[in-house]
Design a protein around this motif. Structure first.
Motif, PDB file in Angstrom:
ATOM      1  N   GLN A  13       0.826  -1.202   0.000  1.00  0.00           N
ATOM      2  CA  GLN A  13       0.000   0.000   0.000  1.00  0.00           C
ATOM      3  C   GLN A  13       0.864   1.258   0.000  1.00  0.00           C
ATOM      4  N   PHE A  14       1.939   1.242   0.761  1.00  0.00           N
ATOM      5  CA  PHE A  14       2.853   2.386   0.759  1.00  0.00           C
ATOM      6  C   PHE A  14       3.390   2.619  -0.649  1.00  0.00           C
ATOM      7  N   TYR A  15       3.791   1.556  -1.316  1.00  0.00           N
ATOM      8  CA  TYR A  15       4.341   1.670  -2.673  1.00  0.00           C
ATOM      9  C   TYR A  15       3.279   2.173  -3.651  1.00  0.00           C
ATOM     10  N   ARG A  16       2.048   1.697  -3.518  1.00  0.00           N
ATOM     11  CA  ARG A  16       0.962   2.208  -4.362  1.00  0.00           C
ATOM     12  C   ARG A  16       0.800   3.720  -4.181  1.00  0.00           C
ATOM     13  N   LEU A  17       0.842   4.149  -2.927  1.00  0.00           N
ATOM     14  CA  LEU A  17       0.697   5.578  -2.651  1.00  0.00           C
ATOM     15  C   LEU A  17       1.879   6.369  -3.215  1.00  0.00           C
ATOM     16  N   ALA A  18       3.072   5.802  -3.112  1.00  0.00           N
ATOM     17  CA  ALA A  18       4.247   6.474  -3.656  1.00  0.00           C
ATOM     18  C   ALA A  18       4.149   6.575  -5.185  1.00  0.00           C
ATOM     19  N   LEU A  19       3.654   5.529  -5.830  1.00  0.00           N
ATOM     20  CA  LEU A  19       3.440   5.584  -7.286  1.00  0.00           C
ATOM     21  C   LEU A  19       2.389   6.636  -7.629  1.00  0.00           C
ATOM     22  N   ARG A  72      14.593   5.659   1.867  1.00  0.00           N
ATOM     23  CA  ARG A  72      15.344   4.965   0.806  1.00  0.00           C
ATOM     24  C   ARG A  72      14.456   4.636  -0.385  1.00  0.00           C
ATOM     25  N   VAL A  73      13.239   4.178  -0.109  1.00  0.00           N
ATOM     26  CA  VAL A  73      12.315   3.848  -1.199  1.00  0.00           C
ATOM     27  C   VAL A  73      11.980   5.098  -1.994  1.00  0.00           C
ATOM     28  N   LEU A  74      11.647   6.173  -1.314  1.00  0.00           N
ATOM     29  CA  LEU A  74      11.278   7.405  -2.012  1.00  0.00           C
ATOM     30  C   LEU A  74      12.454   7.972  -2.809  1.00  0.00           C
ATOM     31  N   LYS A  75      13.653   7.887  -2.260  1.00  0.00           N
ATOM     32  CA  LYS A  75      14.854   8.349  -2.968  1.00  0.00           C
ATOM     33  C   LYS A  75      15.109   7.487  -4.203  1.00  0.00           C
ATOM     34  N   ALA A  76      14.989   6.178  -4.061  1.00  0.00           N
ATOM     35  CA  ALA A  76      15.204   5.266  -5.187  1.00  0.00           C
ATOM     36  C   ALA A  76      14.172   5.511  -6.290  1.00  0.00           C
ATOM     37  N   MET A  77      12.940   5.778  -5.901  1.00  0.00           N
ATOM     38  CA  MET A  77      11.896   6.060  -6.888  1.00  0.00           C
ATOM     39  C   MET A  77      12.185   7.378  -7.605  1.00  0.00           C
ATOM     40  N   GLU A  78      12.673   8.356  -6.860  1.00  0.00           N
ATOM     41  CA  GLU A  78      12.999   9.653  -7.437  1.00  0.00           C
ATOM     42  C   GLU A  78      14.112   9.520  -8.473  1.00  0.00           C
ATOM     43  N   GLN A  79      15.065   8.627  -8.216  1.00  0.00           N
ATOM     44  CA  GLN A  79      16.201   8.437  -9.115  1.00  0.00           C
ATOM     45  C   GLN A  79      15.887   7.528 -10.294  1.00  0.00           C
ATOM     46  N   SER A  80      14.819   6.762 -10.194  1.00  0.00           N
ATOM     47  CA  SER A  80      14.442   5.853 -11.277  1.00  0.00           C
ATOM     48  C   SER A  80      13.759   6.632 -12.402  1.00  0.00           C
ATOM     49  N   PRO A  81      14.152   6.396 -13.644  1.00  0.00           N
ATOM     50  CA  PRO A  81      13.522   7.124 -14.757  1.00  0.00           C
ATOM     51  C   PRO A  81      12.023   6.831 -14.892  1.00  0.00           C
ATOM     52  N   THR A  82      11.604   5.650 -14.479  1.00  0.00           N
ATOM     53  CA  THR A  82      10.184   5.286 -14.575  1.00  0.00           C
ATOM     54  C   THR A  82       9.445   5.502 -13.261  1.00  0.00           C
ATOM     55  N   ARG A  83      10.187   5.842 -12.208  1.00  0.00           N
ATOM     56  CA  ARG A  83       9.655   6.010 -10.848  1.00  0.00           C
ATOM     57  C   ARG A  83       9.186   4.691 -10.246  1.00  0.00           C
ATOM     58  N   MET A  84       9.554   3.587 -10.880  1.00  0.00           N
ATOM     59  CA  MET A  84       9.142   2.264 -10.386  1.00  0.00           C
ATOM     60  C   MET A  84      10.353   1.512  -9.848  1.00  0.00           C
ATOM     61  N   LEU A  85      10.090   0.604  -8.921  1.00  0.00           N
ATOM     62  CA  LEU A  85      11.116  -0.257  -8.348  1.00  0.00           C
ATOM     63  C   LEU A  85      10.695  -1.707  -8.528  1.00  0.00           C
ATOM     64  N   SER A  86      11.679  -2.574  -8.624  1.00  0.00           N
ATOM     65  CA  SER A  86      11.333  -3.994  -8.733  1.00  0.00           C
ATOM     66  C   SER A  86      10.804  -4.456  -7.381  1.00  0.00           C
ATOM     67  N   PRO A  87       9.878  -5.406  -7.376  1.00  0.00           N
ATOM     68  CA  PRO A  87       9.338  -5.907  -6.104  1.00  0.00           C
ATOM     69  C   PRO A  87      10.426  -6.444  -5.174  1.00  0.00           C
ATOM     70  N   ASP A  88      11.413  -7.130  -5.747  1.00  0.00           N
ATOM     71  CA  ASP A  88      12.493  -7.687  -4.926  1.00  0.00           C
ATOM     72  C   ASP A  88      13.300  -6.587  -4.244  1.00  0.00           C
ATOM     73  N   TYR A  89      13.605  -5.526  -4.991  1.00  0.00           N
ATOM     74  CA  TYR A  89      14.379  -4.429  -4.428  1.00  0.00           C
ATOM     75  C   TYR A  89      13.576  -3.706  -3.343  1.00  0.00           C
ATOM     76  N   LEU A  90      12.306  -3.512  -3.603  1.00  0.00           N
ATOM     77  CA  LEU A  90      11.430  -2.855  -2.637  1.00  0.00           C
ATOM     78  C   LEU A  90      11.421  -3.624  -1.313  1.00  0.00           C
ATOM     79  N   LEU A  91      11.204  -4.919  -1.392  1.00  0.00           N
ATOM     80  CA  LEU A  91      11.183  -5.747  -0.175  1.00  0.00           C
ATOM     81  C   LEU A  91      12.549  -5.793   0.505  1.00  0.00           C
ATOM     82  N   GLU A  92      13.596  -5.822  -0.307  1.00  0.00           N
ATOM     83  CA  GLU A  92      14.964  -5.852   0.240  1.00  0.00           C
ATOM     84  C   GLU A  92      15.225  -4.601   1.106  1.00  0.00           C
TER      85      GLU A  92
END
Length: 133
Positions: A68-74, A106-126
């Motif tokens: 849910q957090f990731y959905r909101l961040a997207l 960390r998640v929000l920073k990684a999303m900001e740096q991603s060109p698509t604003r998406m993260l892989s599920p494995d990386y998110l959980l990691e």
């Protein structure tokens, strides 16, 4: 996520978050509609949520809270405009959900740096699981 009430609550939370900046952007609405479809909620029920008072349910499973957090961040990135109120609110929501503040950053920073604003599920959980150690 098991019950229809839980699914409606999650969508309600998304709607409340989408309008935290004062308006509902078309892309945010489309994203919410996609999530509703994925959860098996019809458009009629979704439209009703826009006119009801928010009744958030506590999400018990950590995996579902992270989802849910990731959905909101997207959702926050849907309109390509990052409002300060959204950034403050997403941190508040994550902490209220019981998520680790360092993982949230960390998640929000990684999303900001991603060109698509998406993260892989494995990386998110990691990211979240690293904070348990």
């Amino acid at each position: 996520m098991n019950t229809k009430a839980q699914k409606l609550s999650l969508l309600h939370d998304m709607i409340a978050f989408a309008i935290v900046d004062g308006k509902l952007h078309e892309r945010e609405y489309i994203f919410i509609c996609m999530i509703a479809l994925e959860l098996g909620i019809c458009k009629v029920e979704l439209k009703q949520l826009f006119h009801e008072e928010n009744k958030s349910e506590i999400i018990k499973k950590e995996f579902e809270r992270i989802q849910q957090f990731y959905r909101l961040a997207l959702l926050m990135h849907c309109d390509s405009v990052l409002h300060e109120r959204e950034v403050v609110k997403i941190h508040e929501i994550g902490i209220t959900m019981g998520l680790n503040p360092f993982a949230i950053k960390r998640v929000l920073k990684a999303m900001e740096q991603s060109p698509t604003r998406m993260l892989s599920p494995d990386y998110l959980l990691e990211i979240f699981h690293e904070q348990h150690n």
